[in-house]
Scaffold this active site. Structure first.
Site, mmCIF file in Angstrom:
data_model
loop_
_atom_site.group_PDB
_atom_site.id
_atom_site.type_symbol
_atom_site.label_atom_id
_atom_site.label_comp_id
_atom_site.label_asym_id
_atom_site.label_seq_id
_atom_site.Cartn_x
_atom_site.Cartn_y
_atom_site.Cartn_z
ATOM 1 N N LYS A 192 -0.260 12.834 -7.192
ATOM 2 C CA LYS A 192 -1.619 12.498 -6.754
ATOM 3 C C LYS A 192 -1.802 12.786 -5.264
ATOM 4 O O LYS A 192 -0.826 13.046 -4.547
ATOM 5 C CB LYS A 192 -1.970 11.056 -7.073
ATOM 6 C CG LYS A 192 -1.111 9.915 -6.524
ATOM 7 C CD LYS A 192 -0.881 9.861 -5.058
ATOM 8 C CE LYS A 192 -1.693 9.070 -4.104
ATOM 9 N NZ LYS A 192 -2.085 7.740 -4.349
ATOM 10 N N ASP A 197 0.788 3.995 -7.625
ATOM 11 C CA ASP A 197 0.234 5.354 -7.762
ATOM 12 C C ASP A 197 0.008 5.685 -9.240
ATOM 13 O O ASP A 197 -0.526 4.869 -9.972
ATOM 14 C CB ASP A 197 1.147 6.371 -7.061
ATOM 15 C CG ASP A 197 1.037 6.282 -5.538
ATOM 16 O OD1 ASP A 197 0.071 5.664 -5.047
ATOM 17 O OD2 ASP A 197 1.917 6.797 -4.840
ATOM 18 N N ASP A 241 0.722 10.530 1.710
ATOM 19 C CA ASP A 241 0.449 9.751 0.496
ATOM 20 C C ASP A 241 0.083 10.705 -0.646
ATOM 21 O O ASP A 241 -1.031 10.706 -1.150
ATOM 22 C CB ASP A 241 -0.705 8.774 0.787
ATOM 23 C CG ASP A 241 -0.980 7.854 -0.384
ATOM 24 O OD1 ASP A 241 -0.074 7.644 -1.216
ATOM 25 O OD2 ASP A 241 -2.116 7.350 -0.467
ATOM 26 N N SER A 260 0.812 -1.222 0.000
ATOM 27 C CA SER A 260 0.000 0.000 0.000
ATOM 28 C C SER A 260 0.846 1.273 0.000
ATOM 29 O O SER A 260 1.704 1.455 0.879
ATOM 30 C CB SER A 260 -0.871 -0.014 1.266
ATOM 31 O OG SER A 260 -1.275 1.292 1.621
ATOM 32 N N GLY A 261 0.573 2.150 -0.948
ATOM 33 C CA GLY A 261 1.286 3.422 -1.009
ATOM 34 C C GLY A 261 1.019 4.268 0.226
ATOM 35 O O GLY A 261 1.932 4.888 0.780
ATOM 36 N N LEU A 262 -0.251 4.270 0.662
ATOM 37 C CA LEU A 262 -0.591 5.039 1.862
ATOM 38 C C LEU A 262 0.189 4.517 3.067
ATOM 39 O O LEU A 262 0.789 5.288 3.824
ATOM 40 C CB LEU A 262 -2.106 4.950 2.137
ATOM 41 C CG LEU A 262 -2.553 5.456 3.514
ATOM 42 C CD1 LEU A 262 -2.262 6.948 3.676
ATOM 43 C CD2 LEU A 262 -4.039 5.178 3.731
ATOM 44 N N ARG A 309 -6.234 1.197 -12.191
ATOM 45 C CA ARG A 309 -7.145 1.651 -11.141
ATOM 46 C C ARG A 309 -7.950 2.834 -11.656
ATOM 47 O O ARG A 309 -7.386 3.862 -12.032
ATOM 48 C CB ARG A 309 -6.337 2.036 -9.906
ATOM 49 C CG ARG A 309 -7.105 2.801 -8.858
ATOM 50 C CD ARG A 309 -6.337 2.709 -7.582
ATOM 51 N NE ARG A 309 -6.630 3.794 -6.685
ATOM 52 C CZ ARG A 309 -6.057 3.948 -5.498
ATOM 53 N NH1 ARG A 309 -5.154 3.066 -5.100
ATOM 54 N NH2 ARG A 309 -6.355 4.954 -4.723
ATOM 55 N N ASN A 360 -3.959 11.105 -1.819
ATOM 56 C CA ASN A 360 -4.705 9.923 -1.379
ATOM 57 C C ASN A 360 -6.201 10.121 -1.666
ATOM 58 O O ASN A 360 -6.744 11.210 -1.460
ATOM 59 C CB ASN A 360 -4.477 9.691 0.119
ATOM 60 C CG ASN A 360 -5.221 8.457 0.605
ATOM 61 O OD1 ASN A 360 -6.388 8.533 0.989
ATOM 62 N ND2 ASN A 360 -4.568 7.331 0.567
ATOM 63 N N SER A 361 -6.834 9.073 -2.111
ATOM 64 C CA SER A 361 -8.224 9.164 -2.594
ATOM 65 C C SER A 361 -9.229 9.570 -1.521
ATOM 66 O O SER A 361 -10.362 9.948 -1.842
ATOM 67 C CB SER A 361 -8.639 7.824 -3.199
ATOM 68 O OG SER A 361 -7.765 7.490 -4.248
ATOM 69 N N HIS A 373 -12.288 2.007 -7.567
ATOM 70 C CA HIS A 373 -12.207 2.548 -6.205
ATOM 71 C C HIS A 373 -13.399 3.457 -5.921
ATOM 72 O O HIS A 373 -13.867 4.171 -6.812
ATOM 73 C CB HIS A 373 -10.911 3.341 -6.054
ATOM 74 C CG HIS A 373 -10.418 3.441 -4.639
ATOM 75 N ND1 HIS A 373 -10.903 2.664 -3.611
ATOM 76 C CD2 HIS A 373 -9.463 4.227 -4.070
ATOM 77 C CE1 HIS A 373 -10.287 2.973 -2.490
ATOM 78 N NE2 HIS A 373 -9.411 3.916 -2.739
ATOM 79 N N GLU A 416 -2.855 4.107 -11.106
ATOM 80 C CA GLU A 416 -4.145 4.798 -11.023
ATOM 81 C C GLU A 416 -4.204 5.953 -12.007
ATOM 82 O O GLU A 416 -3.186 6.611 -12.269
ATOM 83 C CB GLU A 416 -4.431 5.250 -9.582
ATOM 84 C CG GLU A 416 -3.510 6.305 -9.035
ATOM 85 C CD GLU A 416 -3.702 6.535 -7.536
ATOM 86 O OE1 GLU A 416 -3.451 5.579 -6.753
ATOM 87 O OE2 GLU A 416 -4.083 7.632 -7.125
ATOM 88 N N ASP A 451 1.180 -1.088 -5.188
ATOM 89 C CA ASP A 451 0.521 0.186 -5.487
ATOM 90 C C ASP A 451 1.544 1.080 -6.201
ATOM 91 O O ASP A 451 2.516 1.527 -5.589
ATOM 92 C CB ASP A 451 0.095 0.808 -4.151
ATOM 93 C CG ASP A 451 -0.689 2.083 -4.305
ATOM 94 O OD1 ASP A 451 -0.822 2.573 -5.445
ATOM 95 O OD2 ASP A 451 -1.169 2.590 -3.272
HETATM 96 C C1 SPV Z 1 -3.307 2.606 -0.718
HETATM 97 O O1 SPV Z 1 -3.420 1.706 0.120
HETATM 98 O O2 SPV Z 1 -2.323 3.329 -0.798
HETATM 99 C C2 SPV Z 1 -4.387 2.832 -1.676
HETATM 100 C C3 SPV Z 1 -5.723 2.466 -1.302
HETATM 101 O O3 SPV Z 1 -4.152 3.394 -2.713
HETATM 102 S S1 SPV Z 1 -6.467 3.818 -0.541
HETATM 103 O O4 SPV Z 1 -5.529 4.467 0.326
HETATM 104 O O5 SPV Z 1 -7.564 3.200 0.160
HETATM 105 O O6 SPV Z 1 -6.907 4.703 -1.597
HETATM 106 MG MG MG Z 2 -2.295 4.237 -2.813
#
Ligand code: SPV
Ligand code: MG
Length: 292
Positions: free
Chosen positions: A121, A88, A59, A47-49, A159, A123-124, A190, A115, A86
């Site tokens: 970017k 990104d 993130d 996971s990027g986050l 993504r 974080n979503s 997502h 994505e 991930d």
């Molecule tokens: C991550 O885990 O870095 C993701 C998923 O991209 S989220 O953070 O839920 O968008």
């Molecule tokens: Mg991510």
């Protein structure tokens, strides 16, 4: 270590195409990867986050992709499970994206997820500025990654952030179809709604053209059978271990400072537990075998 003749990419593909949705646990270092393995997950999401957070960064592409891949290498090393990384937005253009993908493949990942947002970017789940990349440009990234990796089974997942950007299900479907044609091996759709409704609409219209992956961070209370009903191939629990660690570490620090170490001790893992998790007994056996 388990040796299998199939590549990590082939194993991930098989899991995502299987009849049951594969639970995929978020991991961000060797420790979180080992804990996910112990709990019986079928695959991991680097996971990027979570990796950014573990590095003390946000993130929003604050961490360099080489910093992130160093952590991915630790995740891969810690387990035999296939790891979806991930990626990104691919950190720039088609060229940086394909370099990221080839390096991720080289360290043993099973796939990379890109994505369709604009670099840098965010974080979503943060704010409302989630500009979508032009479709043609993103298709070029997918194609370039496909062409560059060695294993034809290495998964390039696309993504779709249309729902995050508020662009709607129809735009999401249009993008997903373009990414499929560009060679994506899976679609990560997502959403940050509190119900699975918009994902349901998307999945029904999509009709299984490629495996779908979702991450129910906000719609976590969806009944488990719904994912199977919708034909979803993978369910990513992206950040729960990182959030659990934040809570546990905060609590331990607070109690240690305010109440003392004796109060903390019964609430934390013993060193023996840590040594068991990390296989110190195996090392002792190996020493007996290999040390004259
Ligand atoms: C991550 O885990 O870095 C993701 C998923 O991209 S989220 O953070 O839920 O968008
Ligand atoms: Mg991510």
């Amino acid at each position: 270590m388990t040796v299998t003749s199939t590549s990590p990419g082939a194993r991930l593909r098989e899991l995502l195409a299987g009849p049951e949705p594969t639970p995929i646990m978020g991991a961000y270092d060797g420790l979180s990867a080992r804990i996910a393995v112990e709990a019986g997950f079928g695959a991991l999401w680097a996971s990027g986050l979570c990796m950014s957070t573990a590095l003390g960064l946000r993130d929003s592409d604050e961490a360099s992709w080489t910093d992130l891949l160093a952590l991915v290498a630790r995740v891969v090393e810690a387990t035999d499970l296939p790891v979806l990384v991930d990626g990104d937005t691919g950190y720039g253009n088609f060229n940086t994206a394909r370099r990221f993908a080839t390096q991720a493949e080289r360290i043993g990942a099973a796939g990379v997820c890109l994505e369709d947002k604009v670099f840098p970017k965010m974080n979503s789940f943060v704010g409302d500025r989630h500009a979508l990349a032009p479709i043609g440009e993103f298709c070029g990234k997918v194609e370039a990654c496909r062409d560059a990796v060695r294993d034809p089974d290495f998964v390039i997942a696309a993504r779709v952030e249309a729902l995050i950007a508020g662009a709607g299900v129809e735009e999401g479907l249009r993008r997903a179809e373009a990414y499929r044609e560009a060679g994506a091996g899976a679609i990560f759709i997502h959403s940050r709604q509190s119900t699975i409704d918009e994902i349901r609409e998307f999945a029904r219209e999509w009709g299984g053209k490629l495996p779908l992956v979702v991450s129910p961070t906000t719609y976590y209370d969806t009944a488990p059978e719904v994912y199977a009903e919708l034909g979803i191939g993978g369910v990513i629990w992206a950040n729960q271990t990182m959030r659990a660690a934040v809570t546990a570490m905060r609590q331990a620090c607070r109690v240690l400072r305010t109440e003392g170490p004796a109060e903390v001790e019964p609430t934390i893992a013993s060193l023996d537990e840590v040594f068991a998790l990390m296989g110190y007994a195996q090392l002792a056996e190996d020493e007996a075998r290999y040390t004259p």
